[in-house]
Design a protein around this motif. Structure first.
Motif, PDB file in Angstrom:
ATOM      1  N   THR A 126      55.540  19.605 -37.151  1.00 37.05           N
ATOM      2  CA  THR A 126      54.927  18.307 -37.429  1.00 37.05           C
ATOM      3  C   THR A 126      54.468  18.272 -38.887  1.00 37.05           C
ATOM      4  OG1 THR A 126      54.132  18.422 -35.157  1.00 37.05           O
ATOM      5  CG2 THR A 126      53.297  16.620 -36.512  1.00 37.05           C
ATOM      6  N   THR A 130      52.031  23.233 -38.272  1.00 34.92           N
ATOM      7  CA  THR A 130      51.434  22.647 -37.083  1.00 34.92           C
ATOM      8  C   THR A 130      52.548  21.991 -36.294  1.00 34.92           C
ATOM      9  OG1 THR A 130      49.332  22.246 -38.177  1.00 34.92           O
ATOM     10  CG2 THR A 130      49.805  20.900 -36.245  1.00 34.92           C
ATOM     11  N   GLY A 181      53.066  15.356 -28.487  1.00 38.14           N
ATOM     12  CA  GLY A 181      52.143  14.320 -28.041  1.00 38.14           C
ATOM     13  C   GLY A 181      50.721  14.737 -28.373  1.00 38.14           C
ATOM     14  N   GLY A 182      49.880  14.811 -27.371  1.00 35.92           N
ATOM     15  CA  GLY A 182      48.484  15.155 -27.625  1.00 35.92           C
ATOM     16  C   GLY A 182      48.253  16.655 -27.706  1.00 35.92           C
ATOM     17  N   LEU A 183      49.269  17.433 -27.316  1.00 37.81           N
ATOM     18  CA  LEU A 183      49.081  18.885 -27.269  1.00 37.81           C
ATOM     19  C   LEU A 183      49.431  19.512 -28.613  1.00 37.81           C
ATOM     20  CD1 LEU A 183      48.755  21.491 -25.325  1.00 37.81           C
ATOM     21  CD2 LEU A 183      51.248  21.504 -25.464  1.00 37.81           C
ATOM     22  N   VAL A 184      48.511  20.286 -29.137  1.00 37.62           N
ATOM     23  CA  VAL A 184      48.801  21.009 -30.370  1.00 37.62           C
ATOM     24  C   VAL A 184      49.252  22.416 -29.982  1.00 37.62           C
ATOM     25  CG1 VAL A 184      47.924  21.751 -32.599  1.00 37.62           C
ATOM     26  CG2 VAL A 184      47.041  19.674 -31.543  1.00 37.62           C
ATOM     27  N   ASP A 202      48.812  25.473 -34.405  1.00 33.06           N
ATOM     28  CA  ASP A 202      47.789  24.786 -35.183  1.00 33.06           C
ATOM     29  C   ASP A 202      47.584  25.498 -36.522  1.00 33.06           C
ATOM     30  OD1 ASP A 202      45.727  23.295 -36.086  1.00 33.06           O
ATOM     31  OD2 ASP A 202      44.311  23.807 -34.476  1.00 33.06           O
ATOM     32  N   ARG A 221      52.927  19.532 -32.933  1.00 32.39           N
ATOM     33  CA  ARG A 221      52.299  18.765 -31.847  1.00 32.39           C
ATOM     34  C   ARG A 221      53.360  18.268 -30.892  1.00 32.39           C
ATOM     35  NH1 ARG A 221      49.510  16.376 -36.021  1.00 32.39           N
ATOM     36  NH2 ARG A 221      47.418  17.226 -36.254  1.00 32.39           N
TER      37      ARG A 221
END
Lengths: 258, 348
Positions: free
Chosen positions: A56, A10, A14-17, A20, A12
C-alpha cells in the motif's frame, strides 16, 4: 551494502493492516530469518518482496534498485527467486521437467535447460526421482522440488517460504545442510520459518514480526532472549513470568547449594 | 537417434503423414475423399484449439471466431477485391492471429480464466457471427459464393485428392510446429502456465506474453482451417463461418484424441468423424445422429479415458513395452518402448 532493502512497507487489506511500516535489510551472502507468530504478516511481507502483491505504501529495493512496481516474473529475471509455502508443483510434469521450467529462464536450449535441471536436482538430492511425475513425490520431496525449481532460475537472492514446515525432524535435519550449501555458493537467503531450532541454527540475522510490526532484529542468540519476542509468542507478561520463574529456580538452587 | 525420440521426436510425424499421403492413390471414391478432406479441415481447426487449450490450459469456446475470420478473409478478398486466392488465404491466417491477439489481450489482461475466459470467447464468436450476418460486404444472410474457376493458380483443384494433399500438408506442418514447440522454451513455459500460473510467474515466466503468443498462434492455425474450408466448399454464410458448430468440433477432437498431445486433434477428428460416418451407414440418415454420437463419445472419454485416445495408446504401449523389455532386453532393432531407455539417459 545490502542486497535487499524493504523501506517502510505497509500493506492493508481493507481495514486490516497486515504489515505495518516494516523496514528490513538483507546483507549479501547472509541467511536472514523472518519469524513471528501465526498471522504476524510474514507471508504478506514475503509476497510484497517477491512481487506477487504491491505494498500500500513503502518501497522494496533490490541491489539498490527500486523494484516496488516490478512484476514478479521480471524480479525472477533480475535474480530473485521464491518458493511457495503451499507447494505448487506442475503436477503432470516430471521432476526434471519441473526444474527445467526454472532453468529455461537462463538457458534457451532444451538440452542446456535439462542439463542445468539435473545439476540442480543433484544439489538438493532429487536425482533418484528425476523421471517421476511431480505429483508422486512425498511432502519432503515436493519441498525439495520447490527449492530446486527456484534455484534453477539462477538467483542471487532466494526467498524461502517455510520450506521446512510439514517435515519431520529427520527430514529437517537432511534439509538444513542443503540450505547451507546453497548459501555457501554465494546465494543470499531470506527465510520465513516456523521451525525455531532450524531458524536459530541457520540464520545470521533475524527479524521478528508480530501483528504486522517488526518488533526485534538481531543475531539468533539475542532474539531468543529478547523479552518482546518472548511476549509476542507466549502472550503478554510471559517474559516477566518466565524471568521470575527462572529467578526462583535460581534462588532455590542457590539455597540448596548453601 | 535415441529411442526416446520415437515418442517425442519427429519420426512418428513423418511416418503417419507419409502413410496418410498414400491414401488418395488407393481410394478413388469421392465420398470417402470428401469425408477425409472435411475431417482434415476439422483436425486443423482442432490443432489450433489444442495449442491454446491443450498445452496452455486456456479453454476457448469460441474458436469459430478464428475459423470464420480465415474463411471470410479468403472469400471476401477474392470475391470483392479480386485478390489472389493464396494471398487471401495468407491474409486470413494473419487476421486470425490478430483476432486471437485482440481477444487474448482483452481477456487475459483483465485476468479472465477458466469458464469466464470460455464464455468471453463464445461471446466474441457470437458477436462476429451476428455482424457477419448483417454486414453488406460479407454477403449478409445470403452468404458469399466464391466463383468456381478451377485452376491451381486460384487454389481450386479438379480432384479431391489434391485438396486432400493440401489439407494434409497443412496438418503436417502444424504437427511439426507442435512438436518443435513442445521441445522449446516456449512450450515448457506454456505448459507451466497451464499447470500453475503463479508458480510459473515465480520462475520468471511472463504468463501474459506466453498466453498472448499462444492464442495468436492458435488463431492463425484455426483461421487456416477456415480459409481451406472456403476454398474447398466455395460457399460461406455466417452460421457456417462463425457458428458454434466449429467451436465445438475444434474442442471435441482434441479432448477425444488427447489434450495437449501432438497427435490428439488428428486422432480425435478421425475417430469422431469416422464413427459418425459409420453410424450413418448402419443407422441410416437420421438427422442429428452424429451429434448424439459425439455427445455419447465425449461422456465416455471424460469418464473413462480423460487423457483421450493418445493416453490410452500410451498406457497400452507402456504395458506392452514393460513385457517386451523383460523378454528381449537386447532387441535394439525393434522400436523400443519409451520409458525403459529414458532411464539410461539419466545419470542415476
Amino acid at each position: 551494502m545490502t542486497i535487499l532493502r524493504v523501506e517502510n512497507v505497509t500493506k492493508r487489506f481493507g481495514g486490516l493492516v497486515a504489515v505495518d511500516d516494516a523496514s528490513l535489510s538483507v546483507t549479501p551472502g547472509s541467511i536472514t530469518g523472518l519469524i513471528g507468530p501465526n498471522g504476524a504478516g510474514k507471508t504478506t511481507l514475503f509476497t510484497v518482496i517477491s512481487g506477487f502483491a504491491a505494498p500500500t505504501t513503502g518501497r522494496v529495493l533490490f541491489e539498490e534498485r527500486d523494484i516496488t512496481r516490478v512484476e514478479a516474473h521480471e524480479r525472477a529475471r533480475m535474480g530473485i527467486a521464491r518458493t511457495f509455502q503451499i507447494v505448487q508443483p506442475f503436477a503432470t510434469l516430471s521432476v526434471v521437467e519441473n526444474i527445467a521450467v526454472g532453468a529455461f529462464l537462463r538457458h534457451a536450449a532444451r538440452a542446456d535447460a535439462l542439463e542445468e535441471a539435473r545439476r540442480v536436482a543433484a544439489e538438493v538430492g532429487l536425482t533418484p526421482m528425476l523421471d517421476q511425475p511431480a505429483k508422486a513425490l512425498t511432502v519432503a520431496g515436493r519441498k525439495r522440488l520447490e527449492l530446486a525449481r527456484a534455484l534453477a532460475t539462477g538467483p542471487r537472492l532466494l526467498l524461502l517460504d517455510e520450506v521446512l514446515a510439514g517435515l519431520n525432524p529427520s527430514e529437517i535435519r537432511d534439509m538444513i545442510p542443503v540450505i547451507r550449501a546453497i548459501r555457501a555458493r554465494g546465494v543470499t537467503i531470506l527465510i520465513v520459518e516456523h521451525v525455531m531450532q532450524a531458524v536459530m541454527s541457520l540464520c545470521d540475522d533475524i527479524y521478528v514480526l508480530a501483528q504486522g510490526k517488526l518488533i526485534a532484529q538481531g543475531p539468533p542468540a539475542r532474539i531468543a532472549r529478547d523479552p518482546h519476542v518472548v511476549e509476542a509468542y507466549l502472550g503478554h507478561g510471559a517474559a516477566q513470568r518466565l524471568q521470575a520463574k527462572a529467578g526462583q529456580i535460581g534462588e532455590a538452587a542457590h539455597a540448596e547449594r548453601a | 537417434m535415441s529411442a526416446r525420440d520415437l515418442s517425442t521426436g519427429f519420426l512418428p510425424i513423418v511416418l503417419v503423414v507419409a502413410l496418410l499421403a498414400l491414401v488418395p492413390l488407393f481410394v478413388t471414391s469421392n465420398t470417402i475423399l470428401n469425408f477425409l478432406v472435411f475431417t482434415l479441415i476439422i483436425a486443423l481447426a482442432a490443432q489450433g484449439w489444442n495449442l491454446l487449450a491443450g498445452y496452455g490450459g486456456q479453454f476457448s469456446f469460441g474458436h469459430a471466431a478464428f475459423f470464420g475470420t480465415g474463411a471470410y478473409a479468403a472469400a471476401i478478398l477474392q470475391v470483392n477485391l479480386g485478390v489472389n486466392a493464396y494471398v487471401a488465404f495468407l491474409v486470413g491466417i494473419g487476421l486470425g492471429a490478430l483476432v486471437g491477439f485482440v481477444i487474448g489481450y482483452l481477456s487475459f489482461r483483465s485476468g479472465l480464466k477458466g469458464s469466464y475466459f470460455a464464455l468471453v470467447t463464445l461471446a466474441f464468436a457470437e458477436v462476429l457471427r451476428i455482424l457477419a450476418n448483417s454486414a453488406g460486404f460479407t454477403g449478409g444472410a445470403a452468404g458469399i459464393l466464391i466463383p468456381l474457376d478451377v485452376s491451381a493458380w486460384n487454389f481450386q483443384f479438379e480432384s479431391r485428392g489434391a485438396y486432400y494433399w493440401v489439407a494434409l500438408a497443412l496438418v503436417a506442418a502444424v504437427l511439426v510446429l507442435n512438436r518443435a514447440i513442445e521441445r522449446a522454451r516456449f512450450g515448457a513455459q506454456l505448459v507451466a502456465v497451464r499447470e500453475n500460473e503463479a508458480a510459473a510467474r515465480a520462475l520468471g515466466v511472463d504468463a501474459l506474453s506466453v498466453k498472448l503468443k499462444a492464442i495468436a498462434l492458435s488463431g492463425a492455425i484455426t483461421a487456416a482451417a477456415g480459409g481451406l474450408y472456403a476454398q474447398y466448399f466455395l460457399y460461406l454464410d455466417a452460421l457456417i463461418a462463425y457458428g458454434p458448430w466449429i467451436s465445438i468440433e475444434a474442442l471435441l477432437a482434441p479432448i477425444v484424441g488427447g489434450l495437449g498431445t501432438v497427435f490428439g486433434p488428428l486422432v480425435g477428428a478421425l475417430a469422431l468423424h469416422g464413427l459418425s460416418e459409420a453410424s450413418k451407414l448402419f443407422v441410416g440418415e437420421i438427422p442429428g445422429i452424429d451429434l448424439v454420437i459425439f455427445g455419447a463419445v465425449l461422456i465416455l472419454v471424460v469418464a473413462f479415458a480423460p487423457d483421450g485416445v493418445m493416453g490410452v495408446i500410451g498406457r497400452v504401449r507402456r504395458r506392452l513395452g514393460g513385457v517386451s523389455a523383460k523378454t528381449s532386453p537386447a532387441s535394439a532393432a525393434a522400436p523400443a518402448p519409451a520409458p525403459a531407455p529414458t532411464r539410461e539417459e539419466t545419470p542415476a
